[in-house]
Design an enzyme around this catalytic site. Structure first.
Site, mmCIF file in Angstrom:
data_model
loop_
_atom_site.group_PDB
_atom_site.id
_atom_site.type_symbol
_atom_site.label_atom_id
_atom_site.label_comp_id
_atom_site.label_asym_id
_atom_site.label_seq_id
_atom_site.Cartn_x
_atom_site.Cartn_y
_atom_site.Cartn_z
ATOM 1 N N THR A 1 -39.757 83.346 -60.443
ATOM 2 C CA THR A 1 -40.392 84.667 -60.402
ATOM 3 C C THR A 1 -39.308 85.726 -60.227
ATOM 4 O O THR A 1 -38.244 85.460 -59.670
ATOM 5 C CB THR A 1 -41.387 84.777 -59.227
ATOM 6 O OG1 THR A 1 -42.352 83.738 -59.335
ATOM 7 C CG2 THR A 1 -42.109 86.125 -59.172
ATOM 8 N N GLY B 1 -51.055 82.732 -59.420
ATOM 9 C CA GLY B 1 -50.387 82.807 -58.126
ATOM 10 C C GLY B 1 -50.521 84.202 -57.541
ATOM 11 O O GLY B 1 -51.473 84.934 -57.830
ATOM 12 N N ASP B 2 -49.549 84.563 -56.731
ATOM 13 C CA ASP B 2 -49.570 85.873 -56.074
ATOM 14 C C ASP B 2 -49.103 87.006 -56.986
ATOM 15 O O ASP B 2 -49.463 88.155 -56.791
ATOM 16 C CB ASP B 2 -48.667 85.831 -54.832
ATOM 17 C CG ASP B 2 -47.231 85.431 -55.190
ATOM 18 O OD1 ASP B 2 -47.045 84.530 -56.042
ATOM 19 O OD2 ASP B 2 -46.294 86.016 -54.618
ATOM 20 N N GLY C 1 -46.689 80.986 -54.154
ATOM 21 C CA GLY C 1 -47.625 82.083 -54.330
ATOM 22 C C GLY C 1 -48.846 81.998 -53.440
ATOM 23 O O GLY C 1 -49.337 83.013 -52.936
ATOM 24 N N THR D 1 -41.530 86.387 -53.830
ATOM 25 C CA THR D 1 -41.317 85.295 -54.777
ATOM 26 C C THR D 1 -41.456 83.992 -53.995
ATOM 27 O O THR D 1 -41.259 83.975 -52.779
ATOM 28 C CB THR D 1 -39.928 85.343 -55.438
ATOM 29 O OG1 THR D 1 -38.923 85.259 -54.417
ATOM 30 C CG2 THR D 1 -39.711 86.619 -56.232
ATOM 31 N N GLY D 2 -41.759 82.924 -54.699
ATOM 32 C CA GLY D 2 -41.890 81.631 -54.029
ATOM 33 C C GLY D 2 -43.330 81.159 -54.046
ATOM 34 O O GLY D 2 -44.086 81.468 -54.967
ATOM 35 N N ARG E 1 -54.621 78.504 -63.235
ATOM 36 C CA ARG E 1 -54.152 78.854 -61.880
ATOM 37 C C ARG E 1 -53.380 80.176 -61.925
ATOM 38 O O ARG E 1 -52.515 80.369 -62.750
ATOM 39 C CB ARG E 1 -53.251 77.738 -61.351
ATOM 40 C CG ARG E 1 -52.624 78.017 -59.961
ATOM 41 C CD ARG E 1 -51.234 78.599 -60.055
ATOM 42 N NE ARG E 1 -50.553 78.677 -58.759
ATOM 43 C CZ ARG E 1 -49.435 79.363 -58.537
ATOM 44 N NH1 ARG E 1 -48.865 80.019 -59.529
ATOM 45 N NH2 ARG E 1 -48.888 79.386 -57.356
HETATM 46 N N1 GLY Z 1 -44.833 83.255 -56.836
HETATM 47 C C1 GLY Z 1 -45.174 82.781 -58.097
HETATM 48 C C2 GLY Z 1 -46.276 81.840 -58.113
HETATM 49 O O1 GLY Z 1 -46.540 81.163 -57.132
HETATM 50 O O2 GLY Z 1 -46.911 81.725 -59.132
#
Ligand code: GLY
Length: 357
Positions: free
Chosen positions: A203, A233-234, A257, A254-255, A231
């Site tokens: 990310t 993420g954040d 999510g 980042t990381g 799916r």
């Molecule tokens: N931070 C990116 C994700 O988890 O998709």
């Protein structure tokens, strides 16, 4: 509620007065950060050293608004086939399809836009910008997002590179039936079969502040590699993967999510700065909150080390309106985690603070 009942309710609760005092309470204590005396700053995840340079130059030389400068800056990573966590070349979902998530937010207008699970479009952050600027919607998903992009002149193209396809094939050959409650961290692959190919976290988040004290930000990603199709993420969620408030500053993540979603992490970073935290204190506060949440969440138990700290990667980034900035990562040795910064002194990598060393 009829007009009469509503009036009685307002009288009984004193709500109209309460609304005024609530608003002033929310915005006036403690004192808001001043605009400071700076010429702006741009920060991003470590993969964005070119990004912050471009964004800073666009703000300072072309007076581009911070959100658009950040979006133009991340475009270079979205187009880079060697960054396997963002845009073109990103690792695909479990069916081998690259699905991208992105969001952006403009401080002065408090407008935001985002796209989730968009396919075939290399620059989802630019599509999110169009959602922000040209619609009264916030998020477009899947086919709708793709069509919106094409209607606005984006080219549909295959984003799966040969290298990403090979890694996906290797993953598929090794996968087991139930793949969804494993600790998916970058530090400790739970399944020996994946030991040589841990799922990468990637990310890019970029937050920007200009010399006038306006902020903007964006986050863009191919998300968790080999994810279940659909799916998100954040990254495309306002308040989770990024958030800004022109009175306070800007933040992003980042990381892992899911952890940024469950903590409403980016908004919480900004709100901690509103409450008086420095950017570093705010990022560390949210990481520690995430660790507490992970200890309570039963399905996250496998994602904890023996010391109780999460084994997944999560990093927050924050700029305060006065020009101070920081980033903090969940875990690692001091100096092991970096973020990118550009200001009048040029672009460089700096160390992230660490929540659990
Ligand atoms: N931070 C990116 C994700 O988890 O998709």
């Amino acid at each position: 509620m009829t007009d009469l009942t509503r009036r009685k309710f307002l009288q009984a609760t004193g709500a109209s007065l309460a609304t005024t005092s609530l608003l002033s309470a929310a915005t006036s204590t403690p004192p808001l950060p001043s605009s400071g005396n700076h010429e702006g700053v741009v920060i991003s995840s470590a993969n964005g050293i070119e990004t912050v340079n471009i964004a800073y130059q666009l703000m300072s030389e072309q007076n581009m608004r911070p959100v658009s400068a950040a979006i133009r800056g991340v475009a270079v990573v979205e187009a880079d086939p060697n960054d396997m966590s963002v845009g073109y070349g990103g690792l695909p979902n479990e069916r081998g399809v690259v699905q991208l998530d992105s969001s952006c937010m403009d401080g002065p207008t408090h407008n935001a836009g985002s796209v989730s699970c968009i396919e075939d479009i290399m620059h989802p952050a630019q599509v999110a910008e169009l959602v922000m600027d040209r619609t009264d919607h916030i998020n477009l998903v899947g086919q709708g997002a793709r069509q919106f992009a094409i209607d606005h002149g984006f080219k549909a193209e295959d984003l799966l590179t040969e290298r990403a396809r090979e890694i996906w094939l290797k993953w598929r050959a090794k996968r087991t039936d139930d793949d969804r409650l494993w600790p998916l961290g970058d530090t400790v692959p739970a399944d020996p079969a994946l030991a040589d190919e841990p799922r990468p976290w990637g990310t890019i988040h970029c937050s920007a502040l200009n010399g006038a004290g306006d902020v903007g930000c964006c986050t863009t990603t191919s998300g968790l590699s080999f994810k279940i199709p659909g799916r998100i993420g954040d990254s495309p969620l306002v308040g989770a993967g990024m958030y800004c408030d022109n009175e306070i500053g800007s933040a992003g993540a980042t990381g892992r999510g899911e952890a940024a979603i469950m903590s409403c992490g980016s908004m919480l970073v900004v709100e901690r700065m509103r409450a008086g935290d420095s950017p570093e204190q705010a990022c560390l506060y949210v990481l520690k909150r995430v660790a507490e949440q992970a200890q309570r969440a039963s399905k996250w138990q496998p994602m904890l080390y023996r010391d109780g700290a999460p084994n997944f990667g999560l990093t927050f980034y924050a700029i305060r309106k006065d020009g101070t900035y920081a980033s903090a990562s969940m875990r690692g040795k001091p100096g092991s985690s970096k973020f990118a910064v550009a200001d009048k002194n040029g672009a460089r990598l700096e160390n992230c603070a660490i929540a659990f060393a």
